[in-house]
Design a protein around this motif. Structure first.
Motif, short mmCIF file in Angstrom:
data_model
loop_
_atom_site.label_atom_id
_atom_site.label_comp_id
_atom_site.label_asym_id
_atom_site.label_seq_id
_atom_site.Cartn_x
_atom_site.Cartn_y
_atom_site.Cartn_z
N TRP A 53 1.49 -13.70 2.07
CA TRP A 53 1.84 -12.29 1.94
C TRP A 53 1.12 -11.54 3.05
CZ3 TRP A 53 5.44 -10.51 -1.36
CH2 TRP A 53 5.77 -11.29 -2.46
N GLN A 73 10.80 -12.20 0.99
CA GLN A 73 10.55 -11.48 -0.27
C GLN A 73 9.56 -10.36 -0.04
OE1 GLN A 73 8.90 -13.80 -3.53
NE2 GLN A 73 9.69 -12.32 -5.01
N GLU A 74 9.90 -9.19 -0.59
CA GLU A 74 8.98 -8.06 -0.63
C GLU A 74 8.30 -8.04 -1.99
OE1 GLU A 74 11.19 -4.50 0.31
OE2 GLU A 74 11.64 -5.22 2.33
N TRP A 75 7.10 -7.50 -2.03
CA TRP A 75 6.32 -7.43 -3.25
C TRP A 75 7.11 -6.73 -4.36
CZ3 TRP A 75 2.20 -9.99 -4.61
CH2 TRP A 75 1.43 -9.54 -5.68
N ASN A 76 7.11 -7.32 -5.55
CA ASN A 76 7.81 -6.80 -6.73
C ASN A 76 9.32 -6.68 -6.56
OD1 ASN A 76 5.49 -6.56 -8.38
ND2 ASN A 76 4.99 -4.59 -7.45
N GLN A 77 9.88 -7.47 -5.64
CA GLN A 77 11.33 -7.50 -5.42
C GLN A 77 11.81 -8.95 -5.52
OE1 GLN A 77 13.24 -4.73 -5.04
NE2 GLN A 77 11.34 -3.62 -5.38
N THR A 94 5.02 -2.55 4.25
CA THR A 94 5.72 -3.31 3.21
C THR A 94 5.07 -4.69 3.06
OG1 THR A 94 7.80 -2.19 3.72
CG2 THR A 94 7.95 -4.27 2.51
N LYS A 95 4.54 -4.97 1.89
CA LYS A 95 3.95 -6.29 1.62
C LYS A 95 5.09 -7.29 1.42
CE LYS A 95 0.68 -8.58 -1.49
NZ LYS A 95 -0.28 -8.40 -2.61
N HIS A 96 5.03 -8.41 2.15
CA HIS A 96 6.12 -9.38 2.15
C HIS A 96 5.65 -10.74 2.63
CE1 HIS A 96 5.88 -8.22 6.34
NE2 HIS A 96 6.55 -9.34 6.62
N GLU A 140 10.34 -15.02 -8.15
CA GLU A 140 8.89 -14.75 -8.23
C GLU A 140 8.62 -13.70 -9.27
OE1 GLU A 140 4.88 -13.88 -6.32
OE2 GLU A 140 6.02 -15.65 -6.71
#
Length: 140
Positions: A53, A73-77, A94-96, A140
């Motif tokens: 990440w 993938q992005e965090w919480n997506q 954007t955390k990914h 995830e």
């Protein structure tokens, strides 16, 4: 063509990505295509390889998928499956993560969006458990 992608594409696969190896699980390769003005790199992932990440502060990033199959993938997506021809616009902050599927090589051109003070913050690894769920069709 995509089904038989072996990591060799129109850009050179390059050397093993030793400079950033600590931020990857598995083996990746890096060839810098441009370091003047806009940083552009060809990144190739062996099957199952993925990066940790991370967040691109200030400038963001654009991924241009050139071969194989991968995940973004992005965090919480939910994760997004990627194939040659896909484009991913990653907004700054954007955390990914991104990487290859378990059974395919994966290659993308990574374009760093220039910005004053831009940089990358590397965070926690994508766990084997979370990554394994993708291979089984779960999120995830």
């Amino acid at each position: 063509m995509n089904e038989r992608f072996d990591g060799n594409g129109i850009f050179p696969r390059g050397e093993i990505n030793k400079a950033y190896a600590r931020y990857f699980q598995g083996t990746s390769y890096l060839t810098m295509l441009s370091t003047e003005g806009v940083k552009i790199g060809n990144v190739v992932f062996e099957p199952g390889c993925r990066n940790d990440w991370h967040i691109h502060h200030k400038g963001g990033q654009i991924l241009l998928v050139t071969g194989g199959h991968g995940w973004y993938q992005e965090w919480n997506q939910p994760p997004r499956r990627l194939s040659a021809g896909d484009v991913v616009h990653i907004a700054a902050e954007t955390k990914h993560w991104h990487g290859a599927t378990a059974d395919s090589w994966f290659a993308h051109i990574a374009v760093e969006v220039p910005a004053a003070g831009a940089g990358t913050e590397w965070l926690e690894p994508v766990t084997d458990e979370a990554y394994g769920r993708l291979a089984r069709g779960g999120a995830e």
